[in-house]
Enzyme design. Structure first.
Site, PDB file in Angstrom:
ATOM      1  N   HIS A 166       0.755  -1.246  -0.020  1.00 55.06           N
ATOM      2  CA  HIS A 166       0.072   0.009   0.074  1.00 55.06           C
ATOM      3  C   HIS A 166       0.995   1.232  -0.028  1.00 55.06           C
ATOM      4  O   HIS A 166       1.767   1.423   0.979  1.00 55.06           O
ATOM      5  CB  HIS A 166      -0.916  -0.266   1.413  1.00 55.06           C
ATOM      6  CG  HIS A 166      -2.021   1.010   1.385  1.00 55.06           C
ATOM      7  ND1 HIS A 166      -3.288   0.964   1.787  1.00 55.06           N
ATOM      8  CD2 HIS A 166      -1.765   2.530   1.166  1.00 55.06           C
ATOM      9  CE1 HIS A 166      -3.851   2.031   1.826  1.00 55.06           C
ATOM     10  NE2 HIS A 166      -3.026   2.944   1.456  1.00 55.06           N
ATOM     11  N   LYS A 167       0.776   2.166  -1.044  1.00 55.76           N
ATOM     12  CA  LYS A 167       1.452   3.314  -1.027  1.00 55.76           C
ATOM     13  C   LYS A 167       1.603   4.088   0.381  1.00 55.76           C
ATOM     14  O   LYS A 167       0.697   4.591   0.873  1.00 55.76           O
ATOM     15  CB  LYS A 167       1.143   4.382  -2.112  1.00 55.76           C
ATOM     16  CG  LYS A 167       2.094   5.440  -2.630  1.00 55.76           C
ATOM     17  CD  LYS A 167       1.578   6.572  -3.363  1.00 55.76           C
ATOM     18  CE  LYS A 167       1.741   6.044  -4.823  1.00 55.76           C
ATOM     19  NZ  LYS A 167       1.344   7.283  -5.785  1.00 55.76           N
ATOM     20  N   HIS A 168       3.081   4.221   0.728  1.00 57.90           N
ATOM     21  CA  HIS A 168       3.224   5.110   1.642  1.00 57.90           C
ATOM     22  C   HIS A 168       4.556   6.003   1.622  1.00 57.90           C
ATOM     23  O   HIS A 168       5.638   5.085   1.158  1.00 57.90           O
ATOM     24  CB  HIS A 168       3.281   4.110   3.066  1.00 57.90           C
ATOM     25  CG  HIS A 168       4.222   2.992   3.082  1.00 57.90           C
ATOM     26  ND1 HIS A 168       4.005   1.970   2.342  1.00 57.90           N
ATOM     27  CD2 HIS A 168       5.412   2.974   3.618  1.00 57.90           C
ATOM     28  CE1 HIS A 168       5.072   1.134   2.376  1.00 57.90           C
ATOM     29  NE2 HIS A 168       5.986   1.532   3.351  1.00 57.90           N
ATOM     30  N   LEU A 169       4.767   7.093   1.995  1.00 53.74           N
ATOM     31  CA  LEU A 169       6.031   7.762   2.020  1.00 53.74           C
ATOM     32  C   LEU A 169       6.351   7.770   3.420  1.00 53.74           C
ATOM     33  O   LEU A 169       5.734   7.189   4.479  1.00 53.74           O
ATOM     34  CB  LEU A 169       5.710   9.237   1.392  1.00 53.74           C
ATOM     35  CG  LEU A 169       4.538   9.556   0.449  1.00 53.74           C
ATOM     36  CD1 LEU A 169       4.190  11.043   0.174  1.00 53.74           C
ATOM     37  CD2 LEU A 169       5.180   8.937  -0.779  1.00 53.74           C
TER      38      LEU A 169
END
Length: 316
Positions: A154-157
């Site tokens: 899941h996209k996470h910075l």
């Protein structure tokens, strides 16, 4: 993609402190103890942390019954643990404490809906990043996929506060940044013996929408510089004209501060079992035990980075 900022100026630091205290008290936050040392190599004073309990994180990721339902991996961000929630950053992103943190006050900036981690970044991602970087002196980083050090799809910075070192060492690669060489808007750092691309950002622009779009433009230019031309993102520089969705880039790591951005394409996830994520290219490495520390000492930290990156002379 445009995304309205929800984070109120001056509130993120106090929210991090308050939630950290709460999460430690209830056990939601499980810091990983480490011993820190420095190794001077190739003009960089690397920080190397030996993390004796890192196996706890790996066990939590792979526990069969607890982490899967009907053979489908559990997404820790949907829903997220409310005990780790720090703040709403924008309409598209919110901030969580990193449950298994090695560095204090390590934040994850997560998309509200599921977006694959290897999806190219857009202006909304940079708007969320810059909103956080405007609140404190920090280093943002991104692991584009598993091969680049990502642990979740899941996209996470991510953001960690500076200085990175316990002894006050702010950011190990800063001496190399100061020597940047330029060809137009794209720079390189002569001290890095592998393929990379560097861009300067305007700190005076802060976290304005214009700054987010400019950062997204720089990011696309860096990707093109190291991998060749790719389609534009779903919007133009002003978020107005629809464009075809971009293809997935090859594995890479990205570092960002309020002053600059560095992108490094990857060729391998690890070298002799020592895994490297984006923080490695900032000069901060992690090892699980004494044997991995010996690998880093024998090869040299810069050579570890070189072996997981792409050769500097390789062209496309």
């Amino acid at each position: 993609m445009n995304s309205t900022r929800l984070l109120q100026p001056g509130t993120l630091g106090p929210a991090i402190e308050k939630q950290t205290s709460h999460a430690l008290h209830c056990g939601a936050l499980q810091p990983i103890a480490s011993d820190e040392r420095t190794i001077d190599d190739a003009g960089v004073r690397f920080i190397v942390r030996q993390v004796s309990s890192l196996a706890r994180k790996n066990a939590a990721k792979t526990a069969p019954a607890a982490r899967t339902v009907a053979s489908v991996p559990v997404n820790p961000f949907l829903p997220h643990d409310p005990n780790l929630f720090v703040a709403d950053i924008s309409e598209t992103h919110f901030a969580l404490l990193n449950k298994f943190n090695v560095i204090d006050h390590h934040l994850l900036i997560v998309t509200r809906s599921f977006i694959p981690q290897d999806t190219p970044l857009d202006a909304a991602d940079f708007a969320a990043w810059l909103a956080c970087l405007a609140e404190f002196d920090g280093l943002g980083f991104y692991n584009s996929c598993t091969e680049a050090g990502a642990s979740q799809p899941h996209k996470h910075l991510q953001i960690v506060p500076l200085p990175l070192g316990a002894a006050g060492l702010r950011l190990p690669i800063e001496p190399l940044v100061a020597a940047a060489q330029w060809r137009g808007a794209i720079g390189t750092l002569p001290g890095l013996p592998f393929r990379h691309a560097f861009a300067a950002l305007d700190p005076a622009a802060g976290d304005s929408p214009e700054a987010a779009h400019a950062a997204a433009d720089h990011y696309r230019a860096l990707l093109e510089a190291v991998t060749g031309p790719r389609p534009n993102s779903a919007s133009d520089a002003h978020g107005e004209t629809p464009r075809p969705a971009p293809s997935r880039p090859a594995p890479y790591n990205l570092l960002i501060t309020s002053h600059w951005m560095l992108l490094v394409p990857r060729s391998a996830q690890s070298v002799e079992s020592v895994e490297v994520n984006a923080l490695g290219f900032a000069g901060s490495l992690f090892v699980r035990d004494a044997s991995q520390m010996q690998v880093v000492e024998r090869l040299g930290p810069m050579n570890v980075l070189r072996r997981v990156a792409m050769p500097a002379d390789e062209t496309r």
